[in-house]
Write a protein that holds these residues in place. Structure first.
Motif, PDB file in Angstrom:
ATOM      1  N   GLU A 170       0.843  -1.201   0.000  1.00 49.48           N
ATOM      2  CA  GLU A 170       0.000   0.000   0.000  1.00 49.48           C
ATOM      3  C   GLU A 170       0.876   1.248   0.000  1.00 49.48           C
ATOM      4  N   THR A 171       0.619   2.125  -0.971  1.00 47.02           N
ATOM      5  CA  THR A 171       1.462   3.301  -1.186  1.00 47.02           C
ATOM      6  C   THR A 171       0.589   4.552  -1.278  1.00 47.02           C
ATOM      7  N   ALA A 172       1.056   5.623  -0.661  1.00 42.47           N
ATOM      8  CA  ALA A 172       0.324   6.890  -0.713  1.00 42.47           C
ATOM      9  C   ALA A 172       0.398   7.486  -2.110  1.00 42.47           C
ATOM     10  N   VAL A 173      -0.754   7.940  -2.599  1.00 43.68           N
ATOM     11  CA  VAL A 173      -0.853   8.566  -3.918  1.00 43.68           C
ATOM     12  C   VAL A 173      -0.856  10.075  -3.730  1.00 43.68           C
ATOM     13  N   LEU A 174       0.019  10.767  -4.470  1.00 38.48           N
ATOM     14  CA  LEU A 174       0.123  12.224  -4.356  1.00 38.48           C
ATOM     15  C   LEU A 174      -0.550  12.945  -5.513  1.00 38.48           C
TER      16      LEU A 174
ATOM     17  N   ARG B 122     -11.162   3.595  -1.853  1.00 42.16           N
ATOM     18  CA  ARG B 122     -10.837   3.713  -3.282  1.00 42.16           C
ATOM     19  C   ARG B 122     -11.218   5.082  -3.811  1.00 42.16           C
ATOM     20  N   GLN B 123     -12.396   5.552  -3.418  1.00 42.07           N
ATOM     21  CA  GLN B 123     -12.877   6.846  -3.891  1.00 42.07           C
ATOM     22  C   GLN B 123     -12.012   7.994  -3.382  1.00 42.07           C
ATOM     23  N   SER B 124     -11.397   7.804  -2.212  1.00 42.06           N
ATOM     24  CA  SER B 124     -10.578   8.883  -1.646  1.00 42.06           C
ATOM     25  C   SER B 124      -9.324   9.127  -2.481  1.00 42.06           C
ATOM     26  N   GLY B 125      -8.826   8.078  -3.155  1.00 43.99           N
ATOM     27  CA  GLY B 125      -7.641   8.231  -3.995  1.00 43.99           C
ATOM     28  C   GLY B 125      -6.369   8.502  -3.212  1.00 43.99           C
ATOM     29  N   LYS B 126      -6.370   8.201  -1.919  1.00 42.82           N
ATOM     30  CA  LYS B 126      -5.198   8.516  -1.093  1.00 42.82           C
ATOM     31  C   LYS B 126      -4.114   7.449  -1.153  1.00 42.82           C
ATOM     32  N   THR B 127      -4.512   6.181  -1.329  1.00 42.74           N
ATOM     33  CA  THR B 127      -3.520   5.108  -1.400  1.00 42.74           C
ATOM     34  C   THR B 127      -3.918   4.103  -2.473  1.00 42.74           C
ATOM     35  N   MET B 128      -2.959   3.237  -2.839  1.00 40.40           N
ATOM     36  CA  MET B 128      -3.236   2.154  -3.788  1.00 40.40           C
ATOM     37  C   MET B 128      -2.275   1.006  -3.547  1.00 40.40           C
ATOM     38  N   MET B 129      -2.669  -0.182  -3.979  1.00 39.45           N
ATOM     39  CA  MET B 129      -1.803  -1.358  -3.911  1.00 39.45           C
ATOM     40  C   MET B 129      -1.063  -1.433  -5.247  1.00 39.45           C
TER      41      MET B 129
END
Ligand code: FES
Length: 120
Positions: free
Chosen positions: A76-80, A98-105
């Motif tokens: 899990e990685t923070a999306v900037l 998922r909708q928040s767009g803050k992190t992703m695998m």
């Protein structure tokens, strides 16, 4: 059915344990994009059919990971930032996450646009 019912009842954090990856058909597999790694200062091209995780490892980075199937959460990685949309293909994040767009695998999920900025 369990996940859908929990969502309808407003249980955002129902516990689910998976032992295999969720199969998700995705059009984003067919195109590549670039990943800007904010911490390392590197920009890495992720070609069609290759995971972000594998592209970063091939570029000499060493992101945390384990299952490579979207079921453990280790990557899990923070999306900037991103172009297009995040194409979540993991079995971990809730709909709201998922909708928040803050992190992703990054082992299975992708970006539908041409550029993705990660905190890595
Ligand atoms: S390595 Fe397990 S979810 Fe990505």
């Amino acid at each position: 059915a369990f996940e859908k019912t929990c969502e309808q009842l407003g249980y955002a954090n129902a516990h689910i344990e998976r032992f295999a990856a969720v199969v998700v058909a995705s059009a984003s597999e067919a195109h590549g994009f670039e990943v800007v790694c904010e911490q390392s200062g590197q920009t890495v091209e992720v070609p069609a059919g290759k995971s972000i995780l594998d592209a970063l490892i091939d570029a000499g980075l060493n992101p945390d990971h384990s299952c490579k199937e979207g079921v453990c959460g280790a990557c899990e990685t923070a999306v900037l930032g991103f172009d297009g949309e995040l194409d979540h293909q993991d079995g971990i994040l809730t709909k709201l996450e998922r909708q928040s767009g803050k992190t992703m695998m990054i082992c299975v999920s992708r970006c539908t646009g041409r550029k993705l900025v990660l905190d890595i």
